[in-house]
Design an enzyme around this catalytic site. Structure first.
Site, PDB file in Angstrom:
ATOM      1  N   HIS A 193       0.809  -1.209   0.000  1.00 48.09           N
ATOM      2  CA  HIS A 193       0.000   0.000   0.000  1.00 48.09           C
ATOM      3  C   HIS A 193       0.848   1.267   0.000  1.00 48.09           C
ATOM      4  O   HIS A 193       1.914   1.339   0.605  1.00 48.09           O
ATOM      5  CB  HIS A 193      -0.923   0.008   1.226  1.00 48.09           C
ATOM      6  CG  HIS A 193      -0.179  -0.093   2.528  1.00 48.09           C
ATOM      7  ND1 HIS A 193       0.295   1.010   3.215  1.00 48.09           N
ATOM      8  CD2 HIS A 193       0.189  -1.160   3.275  1.00 48.09           C
ATOM      9  CE1 HIS A 193       0.893   0.629   4.320  1.00 48.09           C
ATOM     10  NE2 HIS A 193       0.856  -0.687   4.388  1.00 48.09           N
ATOM     11  N   ASP A 194       0.375   2.250  -0.750  1.00 45.53           N
ATOM     12  CA  ASP A 194       0.925   3.608  -0.758  1.00 45.53           C
ATOM     13  C   ASP A 194       2.322   3.705  -1.364  1.00 45.53           C
ATOM     14  O   ASP A 194       2.991   4.731  -1.198  1.00 45.53           O
ATOM     15  CB  ASP A 194       0.940   4.193   0.657  1.00 45.53           C
ATOM     16  CG  ASP A 194      -0.417   4.132   1.335  1.00 45.53           C
ATOM     17  OD1 ASP A 194      -1.340   4.798   0.851  1.00 45.53           O
ATOM     18  OD2 ASP A 194      -0.560   3.400   2.331  1.00 45.53           O
ATOM     19  N   GLY A 211       5.108  -1.037   2.736  1.00 44.57           N
ATOM     20  CA  GLY A 211       4.285   0.137   2.519  1.00 44.57           C
ATOM     21  C   GLY A 211       5.077   1.427   2.433  1.00 44.57           C
ATOM     22  O   GLY A 211       6.112   1.588   3.071  1.00 44.57           O
TER      23      GLY A 211
END
Length: 347
Positions: A193-194, A211
């Protein structure tokens, strides 16, 4: 590009025929048979230049937006909010769900999953290939994520995402997971994520990005590389096989090892990317002055950076200045510093 909803449903009598060769070059009589079948079954076929062809075992929601020339194979599913661009091909058992958009000429190999039904959106650009059983655009593996929050993934154009790769959406509505253009992401890689991935990178098999990792352009990782969350990987760098990267990797350099250390410039990568011999020579001189000084008056890293910046020749070379700025940025607030520097001695 996505306004057309013209489809041709393949009759049951043709199910024994090979799917995609049959789609590519149907005979005139067979095409007329398909169009007649579609009209009988009230499938809209007003645009006959390049109809989309859907296998009868595929589950395509009537609200899905299907472009022209799309091929959807057996046992695929396409959700109600999905949009498929012109020329997309879904091989048997692939799935597009949630608010997901595929650009033109994207290919989903068998078992690929793109998008999910959680709040948010997955946008895939054009000319992307998504490999066997890859999972792209699902919710993040972050305990802070709340299922009612929106999460997002944006993928550019011309990426080759190979088998069993996983790429997750962002962990919050104010961020995005972003993949640029022209990346080769080999089998069983993970992008969490991200993350922010630039252009023309090569991630070898089993590269794992935690992440919020940021990877610039023209980076190459060898197999089984692991990158800690919030690390920055500079352009034209190389990460050796099996490396565990827990701090930033400056532009142009090579790192390797468990708790990766700086191992010199990425000379092979720089040469392949068209850097001139003069640029490489200046970068090598700057690298030696920064990281290979053995004299007693070498000073701190900050002092050595300043010394190179003020050098009458090196200080005016754009590539050298880019490397120095990359190092400085790594020591800014909320950054992790650069990878360990291998200690040198005079022997």
């Amino acid at each position: 590009m996505l306004e057309s909803k013209d489809v041709v449903v393949v009759p049951e009598s043709t199910q024994s025929l090979p799917l995609f060769p049959f789609f590519c070059a149907p005979s005139l009589s067979l095409l007329l048979l398909l169009l007649s079948y579609a009209e009988t079954n009230r499938v809209h076929t007003s645009t006959l230049t390049k109809p989309s062809l859907i296998h009868p075992t595929a589950a395509v929601h009537p609200d899905a937006v299907i472009g022209q020339g799309v091929s959807i194979g057996p046992f695929c599913s396409v959700g109600s909010s999905a949009k498929l661009g012109n020329g997309c091909r879904l091989y048997p058992g692939s799935h597009v769900s949630g608010s997901t958009e595929l650009g033109d000429n994207c290919t989903l190999m068998t078992g690929a999953v793109v998008g999910d039904d959680y709040p948010g959106r997955t946008v895939i650009g054009s000319n992307n290939s998504i490999g066997y059983h890859a999972v792209i655009g699902v919710k993040p593996q972050d305990l802070k994520y709340k299922q009612e929050d929106e999460c997002f993934l944006e993928v550019g154009d011309n990426n080759d995402i190979r088998e069993h790769t996983s790429i997750h959406r962002s962990s919050k509505s104010t961020d995005r997971t972003v993949i640029g253009n022209g990346n080769l992401i080999m089998g069983s890689c993970h992008i969490a994520h991200d993350c922010k991935i630039g252009n023309n990178n090569i991630f070898a098999n089993n590269t794992l990005l935690a992440g919020h990792v940021e990877v610039e352009d023209n980076v190459h990782t060898a197999g089984a590389t692991v990158v800690h969350q919030f690390c920055h990987i500079g352009s034209y760098s190389f990460l050796g096989g099996g490396s565990v990267v827990t701090q930033d990797v400056p532009t142009y350099v090579m790192v390797a090892g468990e708790r990766a250390e700086l191992r010199g410039l990425n000379l092979v990568g720089l040469t392949r990317c068209g850097f001139s011999s003069a640029e490489i020579r200046n970068l090598r001189t700057a690298y030696r002055n920064l990281f290979m000084r053995v004299d007693a008056n070498a000073g701190s890293l900050e002092e050595r950076i300043a010394e190179v910046e003020l050098h009458e020749e090196l200080g005016h070379v754009p590539a050298v200045r880019a490397m120095l700025q990359s190092i400085r940025n790594s020591f800014a607030e909320n950054r992790r510093g650069i990878c360990k520097i291998r200690h040198w001695n005079a022997s």
